[in-house]
Design an enzyme around this catalytic site. Structure first.
Site, PDB file in Angstrom:
ATOM      1  N   SER A  35     -27.006 -50.905 -58.205  1.00  0.00           N
ATOM      2  CA  SER A  35     -26.359 -52.051 -58.850  1.00  0.00           C
ATOM      3  C   SER A  35     -25.451 -51.672 -60.013  1.00  0.00           C
ATOM      4  CB  SER A  35     -27.419 -53.042 -59.350  1.00  0.00           C
ATOM      5  OG  SER A  35     -28.316 -52.404 -60.247  1.00  0.00           O
ATOM      6  N   GLY A  73     -30.451 -52.463 -56.271  1.00  0.00           N
ATOM      7  CA  GLY A  73     -31.855 -52.256 -55.953  1.00  0.00           C
ATOM      8  C   GLY A  73     -32.156 -51.046 -55.098  1.00  0.00           C
ATOM      9  N   ASN A 105     -33.164 -46.212 -59.627  1.00  0.00           N
ATOM     10  CA  ASN A 105     -34.299 -46.826 -58.943  1.00  0.00           C
ATOM     11  C   ASN A 105     -35.228 -45.818 -58.283  1.00  0.00           C
ATOM     12  OD1 ASN A 105     -33.301 -49.467 -59.553  1.00  0.00           O
ATOM     13  ND2 ASN A 105     -31.839 -49.250 -57.865  1.00  0.00           N
ATOM     14  N   ASP A 225     -29.652 -56.952 -69.778  1.00  0.00           N
ATOM     15  CA  ASP A 225     -30.704 -55.950 -69.981  1.00  0.00           C
ATOM     16  C   ASP A 225     -30.063 -54.653 -70.444  1.00  0.00           C
ATOM     17  OD1 ASP A 225     -29.598 -54.754 -67.696  1.00  0.00           O
ATOM     18  OD2 ASP A 225     -30.971 -55.824 -66.373  1.00  0.00           O
ATOM     19  N   HIS A 228     -27.574 -52.948 -66.810  1.00  0.00           N
ATOM     20  CA  HIS A 228     -26.430 -53.493 -66.084  1.00  0.00           C
ATOM     21  C   HIS A 228     -25.314 -53.950 -67.027  1.00  0.00           C
ATOM     22  CE1 HIS A 228     -29.992 -54.024 -63.472  1.00  0.00           C
ATOM     23  NE2 HIS A 228     -29.156 -53.534 -62.568  1.00  0.00           N
TER      24      HIS A 228
END
Length: 258
Positions: A35, A73, A105, A225, A228
């Site tokens: 992402s 993700g 991730n 956050d 991102h």
């Protein structure tokens, strides 16, 4: 008689046109990642963007086609297991490029019921047999390095040029105003050395940029956050990717920069 003459001529024209099209076909830049490379549908939902969505600002689309296949993700493992890499391998050709950035991730659990997307830490040959509760299949999970080697080596087998990119840093300043380098960035570099792929140290470049700007200004890039970016932050990162491409010795991708 005229019809007999016309048919071969038409066929010859079609063959010549097809050959010319093949010769002049532009290379493709495939971008793969998570992402932070393409957020959501790539249309700025929740004001979040990945840097891959803005590479067209810096590369000449009349000379190179840009395909951003990054998906939120995903880890280096799940981009493979979902068949996303296989779909690219069906069309990738000699002279194409692959920009690949994973790591954000990969630190997750190997077999949890939420995502089951983690990889074994490091770049070794270790593997582990698991039952994947998401896919409902038995699966052999490998190291981060294994999957990154797979991308690089398989791209090269098609005559394409792999460029391994270290992951952008998270917005996590310490009390001294510094950001710690990502371990996945270190492993990414080591895989590039193993495979002979180009290496673009985006992690270090962005850290240097952020530290120079300072925590307060960088905070504006992260509306949701610490991972991102918004549009402004993504463009900064895309610009640094472009700078990194310029610095890659003997990599002809730089000739497509505007």
């Amino acid at each position: 008689m005229k019809i007999k003459i016309i048919i071969p001529v038409v066929a010859l024209i079609v063959i010549i046109a097809a050959s010319f099209q093949k010769i002049t076909e532009n290379p493709v830049l495939y971008i793969i990642g998570d992402s932070t490379v393409q957020n959501g549908s790539g249309k700025g939902a929740d004001s979040l963007w990945g840097w891959g969505s803005f590479m067209d600002m810096f590369l000449d689309k009349d000379k190179i086609e840009i395909q951003n296949h990054a998906k939120g993700g995903r880890s280096s493992r799940t981009f493979v297991t979902e068949g996303r890499w296989d779909s690219i391998m069906k069309t990738i050709k000699k002279g194409d490029y692959v920009l690949m950035q994973f790591g954000h991730n990969d630190g997750g659990e190997l077999a949890d019921t939420l995502r089951a997307r983690g990889t074994i830490k490091g770049i070794g040959d270790e593997s582990k047999e698991i039952y994947n509760p998401i896919r409902k299949v038995n699966e052999t999970v490998y190291t981060f390095g294994y999957y990154m080697r797979k991308y690089a080596n398989e791209a090269k087998s098609k005559g394409a040029i792999p460029i391994i990119v270290s992951p952008i840093p998270r917005n996590k300043f310490n009390e001294k105003g510094k950001i710690e380098k990502d371990q996945y960035g270190v492993w990414a570099k080591e895989v590039a050395q193993q495979t002979g792929a180009y290496f673009l140290d985006l992690n270090t470049m962005v850290i240097e940029k952020y530290e120079k700007m300072g925590a307060e200004k960088v905070k504006a890039f992260f509306p949701k956050d610490h991972t991102h970016t918004n549009k402004e932050g993504a463009i900064v990162n895309a610009e640094l990717v472009t700078k990194g491409i310029k610095q890659l010795k003997s990599c002809e991708l730089k000739k497509y920069i505007k």
